[in-house]
Design an enzyme around this catalytic site. Structure first.
Site, PDB file in Angstrom:
ATOM      1  N   CYS A 103      15.393 -12.802  27.984  1.00 25.90           N
ATOM      2  CA  CYS A 103      14.162 -12.372  27.320  1.00 25.90           C
ATOM      3  C   CYS A 103      13.768 -10.940  27.717  1.00 25.90           C
ATOM      4  O   CYS A 103      14.455 -10.001  27.357  1.00 25.90           O
ATOM      5  CB  CYS A 103      13.043 -13.377  27.584  1.00 25.90           C
ATOM      6  SG  CYS A 103      11.682 -13.263  26.385  1.00 25.90           S
ATOM      7  N   LEU A 104      12.679 -10.734  28.453  1.00 25.02           N
ATOM      8  CA  LEU A 104      12.323  -9.383  28.875  1.00 25.02           C
ATOM      9  C   LEU A 104      13.455  -8.772  29.689  1.00 25.02           C
ATOM     10  O   LEU A 104      13.730  -7.571  29.593  1.00 25.02           O
ATOM     11  CB  LEU A 104      11.026  -9.381  29.682  1.00 25.02           C
ATOM     12  CG  LEU A 104      10.552  -7.997  30.146  1.00 25.02           C
ATOM     13  CD1 LEU A 104      10.139  -7.127  28.973  1.00 25.02           C
ATOM     14  CD2 LEU A 104       9.391  -8.119  31.143  1.00 25.02           C
ATOM     15  N   GLN A 153      15.839  -7.250  27.368  1.00 24.90           N
ATOM     16  CA  GLN A 153      15.345  -5.986  26.833  1.00 24.90           C
ATOM     17  C   GLN A 153      15.451  -4.863  27.860  1.00 24.90           C
ATOM     18  O   GLN A 153      15.850  -3.735  27.528  1.00 24.90           O
ATOM     19  CB  GLN A 153      13.895  -6.166  26.386  1.00 24.90           C
ATOM     20  CG  GLN A 153      13.724  -7.184  25.269  1.00 24.90           C
ATOM     21  CD  GLN A 153      12.285  -7.660  25.124  1.00 24.90           C
ATOM     22  OE1 GLN A 153      11.370  -7.096  25.717  1.00 24.90           O
ATOM     23  NE2 GLN A 153      12.085  -8.711  24.344  1.00 24.90           N
ATOM     24  N   ASN A 185      10.035 -16.579  22.908  1.00 21.05           N
ATOM     25  CA  ASN A 185       8.717 -15.990  23.087  1.00 21.05           C
ATOM     26  C   ASN A 185       8.880 -14.504  23.374  1.00 21.05           C
ATOM     27  O   ASN A 185       9.017 -14.095  24.516  1.00 21.05           O
ATOM     28  CB  ASN A 185       7.960 -16.665  24.232  1.00 21.05           C
ATOM     29  CG  ASN A 185       6.646 -15.967  24.514  1.00 21.05           C
ATOM     30  OD1 ASN A 185       6.068 -15.342  23.629  1.00 21.05           O
ATOM     31  ND2 ASN A 185       6.178 -16.034  25.748  1.00 21.05           N
ATOM     32  N   TYR A 229       9.413  -8.034  21.165  1.00 17.68           N
ATOM     33  CA  TYR A 229      10.273  -6.856  21.094  1.00 17.68           C
ATOM     34  C   TYR A 229      11.730  -7.283  20.951  1.00 17.68           C
ATOM     35  O   TYR A 229      12.102  -8.408  21.290  1.00 17.68           O
ATOM     36  CB  TYR A 229      10.099  -5.987  22.342  1.00 17.68           C
ATOM     37  CG  TYR A 229       8.747  -5.317  22.405  1.00 17.68           C
ATOM     38  CD1 TYR A 229       8.576  -4.010  21.979  1.00 17.68           C
ATOM     39  CD2 TYR A 229       7.629  -6.001  22.879  1.00 17.68           C
ATOM     40  CE1 TYR A 229       7.335  -3.387  22.020  1.00 17.68           C
ATOM     41  CE2 TYR A 229       6.380  -5.401  22.921  1.00 17.68           C
ATOM     42  CZ  TYR A 229       6.240  -4.095  22.492  1.00 17.68           C
ATOM     43  OH  TYR A 229       5.010  -3.492  22.532  1.00 17.68           O
ATOM     44  N   HIS A 263      15.313 -18.473  25.381  1.00 15.84           N
ATOM     45  CA  HIS A 263      15.110 -19.135  26.677  1.00 15.84           C
ATOM     46  C   HIS A 263      16.049 -20.339  26.834  1.00 15.84           C
ATOM     47  O   HIS A 263      15.757 -21.420  26.325  1.00 15.84           O
ATOM     48  CB  HIS A 263      13.657 -19.597  26.806  1.00 15.84           C
ATOM     49  CG  HIS A 263      12.704 -18.492  27.105  1.00 15.84           C
ATOM     50  ND1 HIS A 263      12.238 -18.225  28.373  1.00 15.84           N
ATOM     51  CD2 HIS A 263      12.149 -17.555  26.300  1.00 15.84           C
ATOM     52  CE1 HIS A 263      11.426 -17.179  28.344  1.00 15.84           C
ATOM     53  NE2 HIS A 263      11.349 -16.759  27.091  1.00 15.84           N
ATOM     54  N   GLU A 282      16.529 -22.197  29.334  1.00 17.14           N
ATOM     55  CA  GLU A 282      15.997 -23.233  30.231  1.00 17.14           C
ATOM     56  C   GLU A 282      15.004 -24.158  29.544  1.00 17.14           C
ATOM     57  O   GLU A 282      14.649 -25.206  30.085  1.00 17.14           O
ATOM     58  CB  GLU A 282      15.302 -22.565  31.422  1.00 17.14           C
ATOM     59  CG  GLU A 282      13.863 -22.149  31.208  1.00 17.14           C
ATOM     60  CD  GLU A 282      13.660 -21.005  30.223  1.00 17.14           C
ATOM     61  OE1 GLU A 282      12.557 -20.849  29.702  1.00 17.14           O
ATOM     62  OE2 GLU A 282      14.642 -20.259  29.977  1.00 17.14           O
TER      63      GLU A 282
END
Length: 382
Positions: free
Chosen positions: A269-270, A273, A311, A314, A353, A355
């Site tokens: 996720c982040l 990025q 979630n 970006y 995600h 998990e």
């Protein structure tokens, strides 16, 4: 008697409903989540810092809250919560209490009884926007609109600093039932595999899944330098999920850039990025983001489709990586990038995600792939 609450968006749209949860006012970027369940995990996901979440599923609260399903070490992270119908009498043997009481305990303002379908349609058409929820009868819709209409939004703000750990710690807890006899349980390797987890807002179930693979985990604050990480002599590095604009996390980009080529890296996720930016690429903001537990993602290597939990607001522009990394996974809703791997180095990442297990366990293989990448084992899809 139920108390009136207002939701006012920065485009002037007003929704009147009823208060549930804490009283007061809260501001944030309003997004919608299409999950049919998992509201507790959503509330406590650090990735939602700075955002007010609207659930598209109509009835929320029916199975209550429990102390086992939280995804952060302390309090919920959302700025506010929006539902169509709140159910105050949960029916679930695991429940420790009602959702409304949980929100009150942690100071989270909620609104129920509004037309969440109309709200979602607005956000899909106009894009995510700032909003304010108020239970204060003294404030009119016009006054609330004046406060929110010129809000600059959460882009460019470093929200990671508000959710990361303030000190390093070890993690040992595995996924529940891992020691049982389930057919999908894989035996632990005997060797110790040390992994450092950068906490940009890590979800606890990421740590549980890593521990279940036998990793010796050390979680470190987001601003930990690359030199400090290398001094720990890890076998691999995990870049966690987290909230907000990746470009605002300049220290994370700088440290990951210094670690490229030094250790195997897995980003989520982040973290995905930040890895893209560290590789010299760019990111861009999606119109209304991906938030929910039903997003189909295609693994381009195998052709298989995973139903994923997501979630994020970006996305990494894979073309901007100029061949350093290649696209591995694609979102089948809008064709955006959902995974990359480095063309030469043991580095890969995904936007979703693995998990979260939103019903299927389609994406659990990514934790095994990370382990095999570190140990030199050959990963098999099944």
């Amino acid at each position: 008697m139920k108390k009136r609450a207002l939701l006012v968006l920065s485009n002037g749209l007003v929704f009147e409903g009823e208060s549930f949860g804490a009283e007061g006012e809260t501001e944030g970027e309003v997004v919608f989540n299409t999950s049919m369940a998992g509201y507790q995990e959503i509330l406590t996901d650090p990735s939602y810092k700075g955002q007010i979440v609207a659930m598209t599923y109509t009835q929320i609260g029916n199975y209550g809250i429990n102390h086992e399903d939280i995804e952060s070490k302390d309090a919920p992270k959302v700025e506010g919560f929006i539902v169509k119908e709140y159910l105050d009498y949960p029916s679930n043997w695991r429940s420790d209490g009602a959702l409304g009481h949980y929100l009150i305990k942690h100071g989270i303002v909620g609104i129920q009884g509004i037309d969440t379908r109309a709200l979602t349609s607005c956000l899909r058409d106009c894009g995510s926007m700032m909003g304010i929820i108020s239970t204060d009868a003294r404030h009119t819709p016009a006054a609330l609109f004046e406060r929110i209409r010129d809000h600059s939004g959460i882009g460019g703000i470093d929200l990671v600093k508000e959710v990361t750990t303030d000190k390093s710690y070890k993690w040992h807890e595995k996924v529940w039932g891992y020691e049982g006899s389930s057919s999908n349980v894989r035996p632990l390797h005997h060797e110790t595999i040390k992994v450092v987890v950068y906490d940009f807002g890590v979800k606890l179930n990421i740590l549980r899944n890593l521990a279940a693979e036998g990793f010796d985990l050390t979680v470190v604050p987001a601003e930990t330098s690359s030199a400090e990480v290398l001094e720990m002599s890890p076998d691999g590095i995990l870049l966690s999920n987290g909230p907000g604009d990746p470009e605002a996390v300049s220290y994370g980009i700088r440290n990951v850039k210094a670690l490229i080529g030094k250790k195997p890296i897995f980003g989520i996720c982040l973290g995905h990025q930040i890895l893209g930016l560290a590789l010299g690429g760019r990111t861009y903001k999606l119109k209304f983001g991906h938030h929910g537990g039903n997003h189909p993602v295609k693994d381009l290597a195998t052709g298989k489709v995973e139903i994923t939990s997501q979630n994020h607001n970006y996305c990494v522009d894979v073309e901007s990586l100029k061949g350093q990394a290649v696209l591995t996974h694609k979102n089948l809703y809008d064709g955006t990038a959902e995974g990359i791997r480095h063309a030469e180095l043991p580095i890969f990442s995904v936007q979703y995600h693995p998990e979260a297990a939103p019903g299927p366990n389609d994406s659990n293989y990514l934790f095994r792939r990370f382990k095999d990448m570190i140990t030199g084992g050959k990963y098999e899809s099944q």
